[in-house]
Motif scaffolding. Structure first.
Motif, mmCIF file in Angstrom:
data_model
loop_
_atom_site.group_PDB
_atom_site.id
_atom_site.type_symbol
_atom_site.label_atom_id
_atom_site.label_comp_id
_atom_site.label_asym_id
_atom_site.label_seq_id
_atom_site.Cartn_x
_atom_site.Cartn_y
_atom_site.Cartn_z
ATOM 1 N N LEU A 59 0.387 -1.120 0.462
ATOM 2 C CA LEU A 59 0.342 0.053 -0.589
ATOM 3 C C LEU A 59 0.704 1.052 -0.380
ATOM 4 C CD1 LEU A 59 -2.622 -1.291 2.463
ATOM 5 C CD2 LEU A 59 -2.925 -0.903 0.403
ATOM 6 N N LEU A 60 1.885 1.279 -0.647
ATOM 7 C CA LEU A 60 2.787 2.457 -0.823
ATOM 8 C C LEU A 60 2.826 2.546 -2.568
ATOM 9 C CD1 LEU A 60 5.982 1.782 1.120
ATOM 10 C CD2 LEU A 60 3.923 3.130 1.962
ATOM 11 N N HIS A 61 1.958 2.382 -3.054
ATOM 12 C CA HIS A 61 1.738 2.855 -4.403
ATOM 13 C C HIS A 61 0.833 2.455 -5.175
ATOM 14 C CE1 HIS A 61 3.200 5.107 -7.860
ATOM 15 N NE2 HIS A 61 2.936 3.409 -8.260
ATOM 16 N N ARG A 62 0.272 2.994 -5.388
ATOM 17 C CA ARG A 62 -1.157 2.659 -6.618
ATOM 18 C C ARG A 62 -1.343 1.877 -8.104
ATOM 19 N NH1 ARG A 62 -6.974 2.347 -3.478
ATOM 20 N NH2 ARG A 62 -6.610 2.972 -1.367
ATOM 21 N N PRO A 63 -0.659 0.937 -8.299
ATOM 22 C CA PRO A 63 -0.944 0.810 -9.632
ATOM 23 C C PRO A 63 -2.065 1.284 -10.443
ATOM 24 C CG PRO A 63 -2.467 -1.559 -8.283
ATOM 25 C CD PRO A 63 -2.110 -0.892 -7.854
ATOM 26 N N ASP A 64 -2.491 1.241 -12.012
ATOM 27 C CA ASP A 64 -2.942 1.777 -12.387
ATOM 28 C C ASP A 64 -3.646 1.598 -13.395
ATOM 29 O OD1 ASP A 64 -0.756 4.544 -13.203
ATOM 30 O OD2 ASP A 64 0.135 3.411 -14.538
ATOM 31 N N ALA A 65 -3.589 -0.011 -13.286
ATOM 32 C CA ALA A 65 -5.040 -0.932 -13.749
ATOM 33 C C ALA A 65 -4.595 -2.116 -13.364
ATOM 34 C CB ALA A 65 -4.854 -0.675 -15.222
ATOM 35 N N GLY A 66 -5.594 -3.143 -12.804
ATOM 36 C CA GLY A 66 -6.037 -4.364 -12.084
ATOM 37 C C GLY A 66 -6.064 -4.194 -10.862
ATOM 38 N N SER A 67 -5.493 -5.524 -10.663
ATOM 39 C CA SER A 67 -6.615 -5.738 -8.956
ATOM 40 C C SER A 67 -5.214 -6.658 -7.918
ATOM 41 C CB SER A 67 -7.785 -6.793 -8.679
ATOM 42 O OG SER A 67 -7.730 -7.835 -8.908
#
Length: 284
Positions: A59-67
């Motif tokens: 939870l230190l970075h959020r991806p652009d897409a996917g789960s």
């Protein structure tokens, strides 16, 4: 060598994950699962996205897409703030050992280990200190190390202290970022043994990033190789050794790869402190 057979329960599920930094594509449709009780390694060359993937899982970075689902929780459903109740509840279920220790220099080792307990529980100081002392012992450090400061520790002791802090909340899942980086072969071998023992004692699921070929052969149940934004292969080291993919072959070809592979074929009790390239100096 790998330990008990893990379960088929997925603790981490990553699906169609994509990540970019500007025009640079880091991940392009990554899929993988990590099973309860296994030691799972992420490897790849510089810029392959393994560190970014770890940051996304914690939870230190959020991806652009996917789960990403961890311990049954879809990370996309969590609030953006660290104070979000669901986020805090999930963070309490995992521990992280950062590559350079991540210990606060102004706190003693015991205070560093107790910090997660002070942040996430209402326990009194005396009990927190008692638990911190117990975790210190679990990580193989003497009681007097607890009153030292991080700057007074050797590299091997720093790794153990950081691991003790990662275990403070009795997590189900532990993330290890380069657990043996910077250590001499003997100290690295001791960390190998410690990680295996903790997994077997507490039934931990362990995800690690590493460049350490001996560690991969001696400890990992499965390994995922990242390159060109994708997972190039997943399997045990013997399984990967049979694959023809150039991104995978570089971990097996060449003197270091062949030496680690030969050492990895030995029975576990035949490994003596990582004989390959062993030096005479120590970082206990």
């Amino acid at each position: 060598m790998p330990g008990p057979t893990p379960s088929n329960e997925a603790v981490i599920e990553i699906s169609k994950l994509s990540t970019s930094f500007g025009d640079h594509l880091v991940h392009s449709g990554i899929d993988l699962e990590v099973y309860r009780g296994e030691i799972f390694a992420l490897i790849g060359g510089s810029g392959s996205g393994k560190s970014t993937l770890l940051r996304e899982m914690i939870l230190l970075h959020r991806p652009d897409a996917g789960s990403i689902r961890i311990l049954g929780v879809d990370l996309q459903t969590l609030g953006h703030g660290d104070a979000d109740d669901e986020t805090l509840a999930l963070r309490r279920r995992w521990g992280v050992m950062f590559q350079h220790g991540g210990l606060f220099g102004s706190l003693t080792v015991r205070e560093n280990i107790g910090l997660p307990l002070r942040e996430h529980t209402g326990l009194d100081d005396a009990l927190i200190d008692e638990i911190a002392a117990s975790k210190l012992a679990t990580a193989g450090l003497e009681p007097q190390v607890g009153v030292q400061y991080p700057s007074e520790l050797s590299g091997g002791m720093m790794k153990r202290a950081s691991l003790a802090r990662a275990l403070a909340l009795d997590p189900e899942l532990v993330f290890l970022d380069e657990p043996t980086a910077g250590l001499d072969p003997e100290s690295a071998g001791e960390v190998d043994q410690l990680v295996r023992r903790l997994r077997d004692l507490f039934g931990l699921t362990i995800v690690m990033i590493t460049h350490d070929l001996d560690l991969l052969w001696q400890l990992a149940d499965r390994v995922a190789v990242l390159a060109d934004g994708k997972v190039q292969g997943i399997g045990s080291m013997p399984e990967l050794a049979q694959m023809d993919n150039p991104a995978i072959r570089k971990f097996f070809d060449g003197p270091r790869g062949r030496a680690a592979q030969e050492q990895g074929r030995l029975p576990h009790d035949a490994h003596s402190g990582r004989e390959i390239g062993k030096s005479s100096w120590k970082t206990k």
